[in-house]
Design an enzyme around this catalytic site. Structure first.
Site, short mmCIF file in Angstrom:
data_model
loop_
_atom_site.label_atom_id
_atom_site.label_comp_id
_atom_site.label_asym_id
_atom_site.label_seq_id
_atom_site.Cartn_x
_atom_site.Cartn_y
_atom_site.Cartn_z
N VAL B 26 14.83 97.77 -4.79
CA VAL B 26 14.77 99.12 -5.38
C VAL B 26 15.15 100.18 -4.36
O VAL B 26 15.17 99.94 -3.16
CB VAL B 26 13.38 99.45 -5.97
N GLU B 27 15.44 101.39 -4.90
CA GLU B 27 15.90 102.47 -4.06
C GLU B 27 14.82 103.55 -3.91
O GLU B 27 14.75 104.27 -2.94
CB GLU B 27 17.16 103.03 -4.71
N THR B 28 13.97 103.63 -4.94
CA THR B 28 12.94 104.66 -4.99
C THR B 28 11.58 104.04 -5.29
O THR B 28 11.46 103.17 -6.16
CB THR B 28 13.26 105.69 -6.10
N ILE B 243 18.91 109.17 -10.13
CA ILE B 243 18.62 107.76 -9.88
C ILE B 243 18.49 106.98 -11.19
O ILE B 243 18.10 107.51 -12.21
CB ILE B 243 17.31 107.55 -9.07
N GLN B 247 16.34 101.14 -10.62
CA GLN B 247 16.28 101.21 -9.16
C GLN B 247 14.95 101.75 -8.66
O GLN B 247 14.80 102.10 -7.49
CB GLN B 247 17.40 102.15 -8.66
#
Lengths: 443, 309
Positions: B26-28, B243, B247
């Site tokens: 994941v990004e967040t 986003i 993610q």
């Protein structure tokens, strides 16, 4: 041959109860105009059928206002036209108080005489209110102050119901009751011999949400009773919440869930439903409701007085408490429009609760036996022939039938020498059960 | 939260055994605050190091809380006091959400908002340029139920916003009720409906759900909820930061707000047991909300590959 006679048929309804709209099938109306207009080349404008509904209580609606063509798909409430019949069909009347007997602190017109009349006919009177702020004794005083002759034993407030409920389940005397509510509940619990905490004095308590602060609560509380509380605050919410969530088996009892109530006659005030809603929100539990529309109080009464539910008529001003209470209990129901419910609310498509009857206020019980509708034929009708008469008669009959009223119709001749002496009309008067006239009246 | 959903029954939550895999996927990270970052006013063990580690890996961190008592700015101060490096723009409290919601529907600036709630809501409304009435000062007001007494209310109130309110009283209930029932088109907005909340670390306290429940009871209307589990805040974030939901990983301690929020939003979900939910509550047959993963606390992210629960 062109005649210039004007036939105007007007209906003067001397209904004293409600300004019920005349429900008329539009097709008939237009049809009859069409029919009449073909008589001997009368022009349509010269043949106006005017309907005038006159009621003694609310605004007079003019004849042309023939709105409200409703197609009813379920048995809807009937206007109360024969009060005597209703009265003789039951043995007990249960009256709601707010909006039926009084409004705030003002007595509603005609109430004392109505109650006296019912008593003189040997009827048992019971007063059931969801208001839990007073005890039965305190209500007895209110009735007395308003000049009404009602004894404490005839009064059942939801404050009493809460105590009666706890008695009925043998709530242990060593357990305590936490009260989010007013004095009435405390008094009734005391009378019933139960220990309690809370009530109005907790209205002064505040909490300090400091780090590490823990609110203590009595682990002996076995029931939380919630009702209308003008001293409602966060302390009470939290205390009640802790008892319900943490004391094993703790009961959650609501006196009532009325959304709004007439605490003063000036406006509606947020009711017990808001206090109960708060505790539902924090405990995620549903309460046991002892007030209307739960049938607890009706079962209690029926048992106490030994009466059959079919022998009871419930009279109230709220559909979702009073009328539903009566329906759930299996007794007759009468809605009065002297409280929070209006006729348009009753007849709204959003409303699915239909009482058996409705009327303006309980003093309508004092009104005469049956509503009479006079159908008055005016003008010089002598030149109309037999076929015309038949058509007029058919028109009037179909309009009256579509009206679905059990009122008695009387044919009244405005001028003596007219149509009514025609055989067709007199036979109508005597043969058709919609009509009731002495022959002398027709001639 | 009773009631089984009629959708396909979810596979049950897995203990988090490979934190690195989750982190890389994941990004967040969206964190709930109470029970995840702090408990009352006490920081939970290992939180500062965990947040630093995630930032060093280039992850975006967002903090979403249903607590409406403080504004974002005031929360920023709380984070600072606890020694955490979090900026105001990373914080989304339900007080902010209420103001953001009114902005998003172009609530007219000439209309007013009646607030049953605390300072945080008032501050956010002010920042957003909305006029308001109510709040803590109405906590002192009483009503006298004398014959003929009529309580006046402002006819320009176009919305009633309800959140946690320790100064809750009958005056506020009645005022809010009048606005909702009598002002045409008046909105009924709830910051959140949490039944209980950890206002102090000592015990659970009746939450915003009770204030909202009171107004539901008197108006017989359901509110528009802007806080969890409503996805309003997640949609807002996704748009603001550009986003994708896939993610994101939502980390929280409550099944019926945090985890449901993540599921409704379509992102990954991780339950921590450092707050109100215990393992037995998660595994109870009465529970139908299953996060993707569960772990003890967020500092388990720091542990080597397999965390022990």
């Amino acid at each position: 041959m062109v005649t210039k006679s004007v036939v105007s048929v007007s209906v003067a309804a001397s209904i004293t109860i409600t300004s019920s709209k005349l429900v008329i099938n539009p097709a008939h109306r237009f049809l009859c105009l069409k029919r009449l207009s073909s008589f001997n080349s009368f022009s349509a404008s010269s043949l106006a059928i005017k309907w005038r509904g006159v009621s003694s209580c609310s605004s007079n609606k003019s004849a042309t206002a023939m709105e409200g063509f409703t197609t009813r798909t379920r048995a809807s409430a009937q206007p109360l036209e024969n009060a005597d019949e209703l009265i003789s069909s039951v043995e007990t009347f249960i009256f709601d108080c707010d909006g039926v007997i009084w409004k705030g602190d003002k007595l509603i017109d005609g109430v004392p005489e109505t109650l006296d009349m019912l008593r003189s006919k040997g009827k048992r009177l019971v007063f059931v209110t969801n208001n839990s702020t007073k005890s039965r004794k305190q209500y007895g005083k209110k009735f007395e102050t308003l000049g009404l002759n009602v004894s404490e034993e005839e009064i059942f407030a939801s404050s009493f119901a809460a105590a009666a409920y706890l008695k009925s389940i043998d709530f242990p005397k060593d357990k305590k009751v936490y009260v989010i509510g007013e004095d009435g509940i405390l008094k009734e619990l005391e009378l019933a011999g139960f220990q309690y905490l809370g009530g109005p004095e907790d209205g002064g308590k505040k909490i300090e949400l400091k780090p590490g602060f823990l609110m203590e609560h009595d682990e002996e509380v076995g029931a939380v009773v919630v009702g209308f509380d003008r001293y409602f605050n966060y302390y009470k919410v939290q205390y009640g919440t802790l008892c319900i969530r943490e004391n094993p088996g703790c009961l959650f009892i609501a006196t009532n869930r009325d959304a709004v109530t007439h605490l003063t006659d000036a406006q509606e005030w947020a009711g017990g439903g808001s206090m109960v809603g708060a505790i539902c929100g924090s405990t995620q539990r549903e309460p046991l409701v002892v007030g209307k529309p739960s049938t607890f109080m009706m079962d209690y009464l029926a048992d106490k007085f030994g009466i059959l539910k079919s022998q009871i008529c419930m009279v109230g001003d709220r559909l979702d408490t009073d009328i539903l209470f009566g329906q759930n209990g299996g007794c007759k129901t009468l809605l009065v429009l002297s409280g929070v419910t209006t006729l348009s609310m009753l007849q709204s498509p959003n409303n699915s609760i239909q009482p058996d009857f409705y009327t303006n206020k309980i003093s309508d019980f004092l009104a005469p036996k049956a509503a009479t509708k006079d159908i008055e034929l005016r003008g010089d009708l002598s030149s109309l022939n037999g076929l015309d008469c038949v058509r007029i008669v058919h028109t009037i009959k179909s309009i009256v039938r579509a009206e679905q009223s059990r009122a008695v119709h009387k044919v009244v001749a405005a001028s003596p020498r007219n149509l009514l002496s025609q055989p067709t009309m007199s036979s109508l008067a005597t043969n058709d059960r919609c009509w009731k006239s002495a022959p002398s009246e027709i001639a | 939260m009773e009631g089984f959903t009629t959708t396909t029954t979810k596979a049950s939550a897995q203990p988090l055994e490979n934190a690195d895999v989750l982190i890389a996927s994941v990004e967040t990270f969206i964190f709930d605050c109470d029970g995840v970052i702090w408990k009352g006013d006490k920081l939970i063990d290992g939180v500062p190091e965990t947040l630093d580690m995630l930032r060093s890996k280039g992850k975006r961190l967002v903090f979403v809380t249903n607590n409406s008592t403080k504004s974002r700015k005031q929360y920023g101060k709380k984070f600072e006091t606890l020694g955490l490096s979090v900026s105001e723009e990373e914080i989304f409290a339900s007080s902010f959400a209420a103001a953001a919601y009114l902005k998003s529907i172009n609530f007219p600036k000439d209309k007013k908002v009646y607030v049953i709630g605390e300072d945080g809501i008032l501050k956010e409304l002010e920042l957003a340029g909305f006029q308001y009435l109510g709040g803590p000062e109405d906590g002192e007001k009483k009503i006298e139920l004398k014959p003929g007494f009529l309580m006046e209310h402002d006819k320009d109130v176009g919305a009633v916003v309800v959140g946690f309110d320790r100064y809750f009283n009958y005056y506020k209930v009645q005022y809010g009720t009048l606005c909702i029932r009598e002002n045409p088109g008046c909105l009924f907005i709830a910051t959140n409906r949490d039944a209980v909340t950890h206002l102090t670390d000592a015990q659970e306290w009746a939450g915003g759900g009770s204030m909202v429940g009171a107004i539901c009871g008197s108006t017989q209307r359901e509110p528009h909820v802007v806080g969890k589990p409503s996805t309003f805040m997640m949609d807002y974030l996704a748009v603001k930061f550009g986003i994708l939901k896939s993610q994101i990983c939502m980390v929280g301690d409550r099944l019926d707000t945090d985890i449901l929020f993540g599921q409704n939003g379509g992102c990954k979900t991780l339950l921590v047991l450092s707050g109100v939910t215990t393992l037995s509550m998660l595994q109870s047959p009465n529970n139908s909300i299953q996060p993707d993963f569960y772990t003890n606390k967020i500092s388990d992210f720091l542990a080597s590959k397999a965390a022990t629960v």
